[in-house]
Design a protein around this motif. Structure first.
Motif, short mmCIF file in Angstrom:
data_model
loop_
_atom_site.label_atom_id
_atom_site.label_comp_id
_atom_site.label_asym_id
_atom_site.label_seq_id
_atom_site.Cartn_x
_atom_site.Cartn_y
_atom_site.Cartn_z
N ASP A 119 -7.78 -6.48 1.20
CA ASP A 119 -6.63 -6.98 0.45
C ASP A 119 -6.16 -5.92 -0.55
O ASP A 119 -6.79 -4.88 -0.73
N SER A 120 -5.03 -6.20 -1.19
CA SER A 120 -4.43 -5.22 -2.10
C SER A 120 -5.32 -4.87 -3.29
O SER A 120 -5.46 -3.69 -3.63
N GLU A 146 -6.46 -1.04 -4.13
CA GLU A 146 -6.16 -0.45 -5.44
C GLU A 146 -7.44 0.04 -6.12
O GLU A 146 -7.49 1.14 -6.67
N ASP A 196 0.01 -8.94 3.35
CA ASP A 196 0.69 -8.40 2.17
C ASP A 196 0.03 -7.14 1.63
O ASP A 196 0.52 -6.53 0.68
N ALA A 197 -1.10 -6.74 2.25
CA ALA A 197 -1.79 -5.52 1.81
C ALA A 197 -1.33 -4.28 2.56
O ALA A 197 -1.70 -3.16 2.18
N GLU A 250 1.60 -2.81 2.74
CA GLU A 250 2.41 -1.91 1.91
C GLU A 250 1.54 -1.18 0.88
O GLU A 250 1.79 -0.01 0.57
N THR A 251 0.53 -1.86 0.35
CA THR A 251 -0.39 -1.21 -0.58
C THR A 251 -1.16 -0.11 0.13
O THR A 251 -1.37 0.98 -0.42
#
Length: 265
Positions: A82-83, A87, A117-118, A120-121
């Motif tokens: 996940d994002s 990160e 949704d991860a 793009e990260t």
């Protein structure tokens, strides 16, 4: 033993992929494997049955204490689901050490390993830090938005993949049909084509993890990227051919194909 590789990835309880495959591959090629585990999975050859994420602070702590004491000659990332995980890992990546990033998105059995949704990260934070990314064709399609169903389309997708910012791209063609398997190594200086006869087998669990870690081991040992890729591909092929036949689903490779237990008998 030569070449320290810090692997940041998820655990596979079945032993065929993930951190377990990474450690085996680096060890089999004479390197020293270290780990920061991002998630635990309940997994076997038939699929992923559960995922337990590791808190991001602890992922970073694993990386920091290893790097601060043992150091590393190369880094490899796998499952970063996940994002917040992406990160945290990127915040802890040290400068100046080559990173092989395997953009793991879906398990062999189809279970999603990266939240949508991860993506793009991943593209914004991780890919530009990588010396090499190793997408398969479905992953490359997600990263570029392009449809890739032929070798010609693989070639056409390479500029878009390189534009994402990695130093190089190994685009794996195993999802294409046919008796020949083609991988393309793209760099700003051109594309190198690798070709082998396809091995018809169900025992291919963990091939992506194994290949990326084998490449990282080569880079850690001072091999140039094309040589590291070529050796890693030979190793994975030998490990598939020697697969032990375990499990009812997608079985594991024989990561110990390079070892000779008779030497210590």
């Amino acid at each position: 033993m030569r070449g320290r590789v810090l692997i940041v990835a998820g655990s596979d309880s079945g032993g065929g992929a993930g951190i377990q495959a990474d450690i085996k591959a680096v060890t089999a090629l004479g390197g020293f494997a270290m780990t920061a585990i991002t998630a635990l999975t309940a997994q076997n050859t038939e699929g992923v049955h559960g995922v337990l994420p590791i808190p991001t602070d602890f992922i970073r702590q694993q990386m920091e204490v290893v790097l601060g004491d043992l150091g590393a000659d190369a880094l490899k990332t796998g499952m970063l689901h996940d994002s917040p995980t992406i990160e945290a890992v990127c915040d802890a990546l040290p400068p100046g050490i080559p990173l092989v990033a395997d953009p793991v998105m879906v398990a062999k059995g189809g279970h999603p390993l990266l939240q949508p949704d991860a993506v793009e990260t991943l593209k914004r934070r991780l890919v530009p830090r990588a010396a090499l990314i190793t997408p398969n064709l479905p992953e490359a399609e997600v990263l570029t938005g392009l449809r890739i169903t032929t070798e010609a389309e693989m070639q056409a997708a390479m500029p878009a993949l390189l534009t994402l910012g990695a130093g190089a791209v190994l685009l794996k063609g195993g999802h294409l049909a046919g008796p020949v398997l083609v991988d393309l190594l793209g760099t700003p200086h051109g594309v190198i084509r690798f070709e082998d006869a396809r091995i018809e087998t169900r025992h291919t669990h963990g091939t992506g993890c194994t290949l990326a870690s084998a490449i990282a081991a080569g880079l850690a040992q001072g091999l140039a990227l094309p040589e590291a890729v070529a050796r890693a591909r030979r190793y994975v092929r030998a490990a598939i051919l020697a697969a032990p036949g375990f499990g009812r689903g997608h079985g594991p490779l024989n990561h110990a194909v390079t070892l000779d237990p008779g030497r210590i008998a």
